[in-house]
Design a protein around this motif. Structure first.
Motif, PDB file in Angstrom:
ATOM      1  N   ALA A 155      -3.840  -8.139  -1.791  1.00 34.71           N
ATOM      2  CA  ALA A 155      -3.901  -7.284  -0.605  1.00 34.71           C
ATOM      3  C   ALA A 155      -4.868  -6.132  -0.854  1.00 34.71           C
ATOM      4  CB  ALA A 155      -2.515  -6.749  -0.277  1.00 34.71           C
ATOM      5  N   PRO A 156      -5.590  -5.681   0.155  1.00 36.49           N
ATOM      6  CA  PRO A 156      -6.524  -4.557  -0.025  1.00 36.49           C
ATOM      7  C   PRO A 156      -5.852  -3.312  -0.579  1.00 36.49           C
ATOM      8  CG  PRO A 156      -6.908  -5.646   2.084  1.00 36.49           C
ATOM      9  CD  PRO A 156      -5.655  -6.237   1.515  1.00 36.49           C
ATOM     10  N   ALA A 157      -4.582  -3.072  -0.209  1.00 31.96           N
ATOM     11  CA  ALA A 157      -3.883  -1.872  -0.682  1.00 31.96           C
ATOM     12  C   ALA A 157      -3.599  -1.913  -2.181  1.00 31.96           C
ATOM     13  CB  ALA A 157      -2.574  -1.698   0.090  1.00 31.96           C
ATOM     14  N   SER A 158      -3.653  -3.100  -2.773  1.00 29.67           N
ATOM     15  CA  SER A 158      -3.371  -3.223  -4.208  1.00 29.67           C
ATOM     16  C   SER A 158      -4.626  -3.053  -5.056  1.00 29.67           C
ATOM     17  CB  SER A 158      -2.735  -4.582  -4.510  1.00 29.67           C
ATOM     18  OG  SER A 158      -3.654  -5.635  -4.253  1.00 29.67           O
ATOM     19  N   ILE A 159      -5.783  -2.888  -4.416  1.00 26.01           N
ATOM     20  CA  ILE A 159      -7.043  -2.707  -5.141  1.00 26.01           C
ATOM     21  C   ILE A 159      -7.357  -1.216  -5.202  1.00 26.01           C
ATOM     22  CG2 ILE A 159      -9.495  -3.258  -5.217  1.00 26.01           C
ATOM     23  CD1 ILE A 159      -8.862  -5.775  -3.575  1.00 26.01           C
ATOM     24  N   HIS A 160      -7.446  -0.680  -6.388  1.00 19.97           N
ATOM     25  CA  HIS A 160      -7.678   0.751  -6.582  1.00 19.97           C
ATOM     26  C   HIS A 160      -9.026   0.979  -7.264  1.00 19.97           C
ATOM     27  CE1 HIS A 160      -3.432   1.704  -5.638  1.00 19.97           C
ATOM     28  NE2 HIS A 160      -3.192   0.552  -6.235  1.00 19.97           N
ATOM     29  N   ARG A 161      -9.667   2.066  -6.885  1.00 23.29           N
ATOM     30  CA  ARG A 161     -10.954   2.418  -7.469  1.00 23.29           C
ATOM     31  C   ARG A 161     -10.779   3.566  -8.457  1.00 23.29           C
ATOM     32  NH1 ARG A 161     -14.546  -1.688  -6.848  1.00 23.29           N
ATOM     33  NH2 ARG A 161     -14.297  -2.574  -4.759  1.00 23.29           N
ATOM     34  N   LEU A 162     -11.662   3.595  -9.446  1.00 16.75           N
ATOM     35  CA  LEU A 162     -11.651   4.664 -10.427  1.00 16.75           C
ATOM     36  C   LEU A 162     -12.297   5.911  -9.845  1.00 16.75           C
ATOM     37  CD1 LEU A 162     -12.759   2.529 -13.489  1.00 16.75           C
ATOM     38  CD2 LEU A 162     -10.490   3.457 -13.104  1.00 16.75           C
TER      39      LEU A 162
END
Length: 378
Positions: free
Chosen positions: A206-213
């Motif tokens: 899911a897009p919400a589970s992808i986090h950026r540094l």
């Protein structure tokens, strides 16, 4: 052995109290019994660096290092190191509801999180990752694998470092038992730690589970590598302290020819050599901890020095301790094997001494820095 805080160290009294309490708690636990998340959370260890708004203590890595050192001294079993890596990873991410919820869950002991990233010291300047993110129509698909992920078999949540199609790093957060992921335990000689392989096969995320540094990705990745390396250096320093204390105590009670073996000159010299190496490790580790806690731009060099020396010294000290214990040292009852097994794993974990020495050499030798790309970059 009298332990003092390094000159100029802030909060020395707080660290001394934290060290004493941690040592007392771990000493009252069985060496074979894992320290569960509930106990670690109750002592406040898991949430030391978690911000106060997420039920943490809002402390720094300097306090975390105090606990890590005692964890090694007691050869404690449990998921504390992986929690430290998980908190450090979350703090590198751009703030988001999912990240904040995970920080709170770690702090209160509700979640055990494993972090899968490239643990090679030579890769610390790279934003490469063991997993890949790509578009498949409107979906984001995750694929890849990582081996020897600390506490992966025990975790209920995973943080997986991935590279997207633009070559930018991302961290994928997902439940450990998500369909499409496979976990395989990887047994090692050291029975105080748990490792596993994690495989993601065309997993839709899911897009919400992808986090950026947050900030510069390369800097963030470097900080995580440095954090992992100095964490293990703290553990090895604690191991060395515990081994030397046990050896000195044994030499004072074991008698031969009517005298304690500690009165023999050869034994005194051996213990003195162990103390010298331990003292050097202590100074190097303290310097590395201070720089990591302050996010110093040259923290990597201090970490490389500490990791290469402290972890190699711990193996040598454990081997010498086994010799000084005589035949008893080679038995299960002595417990020396637990120190030696863990010290041997620490030496290779998150960068071997040789790999970290290459990092240091790159600072002073421009040829190494430019030809290999593995040296220190100013």
């Amino acid at each position: 052995m009298i332990e003092t805080a390094p000159p100029g160290t802030e909060f020395a009294a707080l660290h001394a109290e934290l060290r004493e309490v941690t040592r007392d708690v771990l000493a009252r636990m069985s060496p074979e019994t894992p320290v569960g998340p509930a106990v670690a959370a109750q002592q406040g260890w898991l949430g030391l660096e978690v911000p106060e708004e997420f039920d943490g203590a809002g402390a720094t890595f300097a306090e975390t290092a105090v606990v890590a050192r005692e964890w090694g001294r007691a050869v404690a079993v449990g998921a504390y190191p992986s929690a430290v890596l998980a908190v450090g990873t979350c703090l590198l991410l751009t703030p988001a509801p999912g990240r904040d919820q995970l920080l709170r869950a770690i702090a209160v002991g509700e979640s055990t999180v494993a972090v899968a990233f490239t643990g090679d010291a030579d890769a610390c300047r790279s934003v490469g990752a063991p997993f890949r993110l790509r578009h498949s129509g409107s979906r984001r698909v995750l694929s890849g694998s990582a081996e020897f992920v600390l506490d992966a078999p025990l975790a209920d949540h995973l943080l997986l470092f991935a590279t997207d199609e633009d070559g930018l790093p991302a961290v994928v957060s997902l439940a450990a038992r998500t369909a499409g992921t496979v976990h395989t335990a990887q047994p090692l000689l050291d029975r105080t730690r748990t490792f596993g392989a994690v495989v993601a096969d065309e997993l839709t995320v899911a897009p919400a589970s992808i986090h950026r540094l947050a900030g510069a990705p390369a800097v963030a990745v470097q900080r995580l590598h440095d954090r992992a390396a100095v964490l293990i250096a703290c553990d090895s320093l604690g191991l060395s302290e515990g081994i030397l204390a046990a050896t000195v105590a044994y030499a004072g009670t074991r008698t031969q020819f009517g005298r304690p073996i500690g009165s023999f000159q050869a034994v005194k010299h051996a213990c003195a050599d162990m103390l010298v190496r331990l003292t050097v490790s202590r100074h190097l580790v303290d310097a590395a901890v201070r720089r990591v806690a302050a996010n110093h731009p040259e923290a990597g060099i201090a970490v490389a020095m500490a990791k290469s020396h402290a972890c190699a010294a711990a193996v040598d000290i454990a081997g010498k301790a086994m010799q000084l214990h005589g035949g008893y040292g080679y038995t299960w009852d002595s417990g020396i094997h637990r120190y030696l097994e863990r010290a041997t794993l620490n030496r290779a974990l998150y960068g071997t001494p040789a790999a970290h020495r290459r990092r240091v050499s790159g600072r002073y030798d421009p040829a190494i820095r430019t030809s290999t790309g593995k040296g220190f970059q100013r």
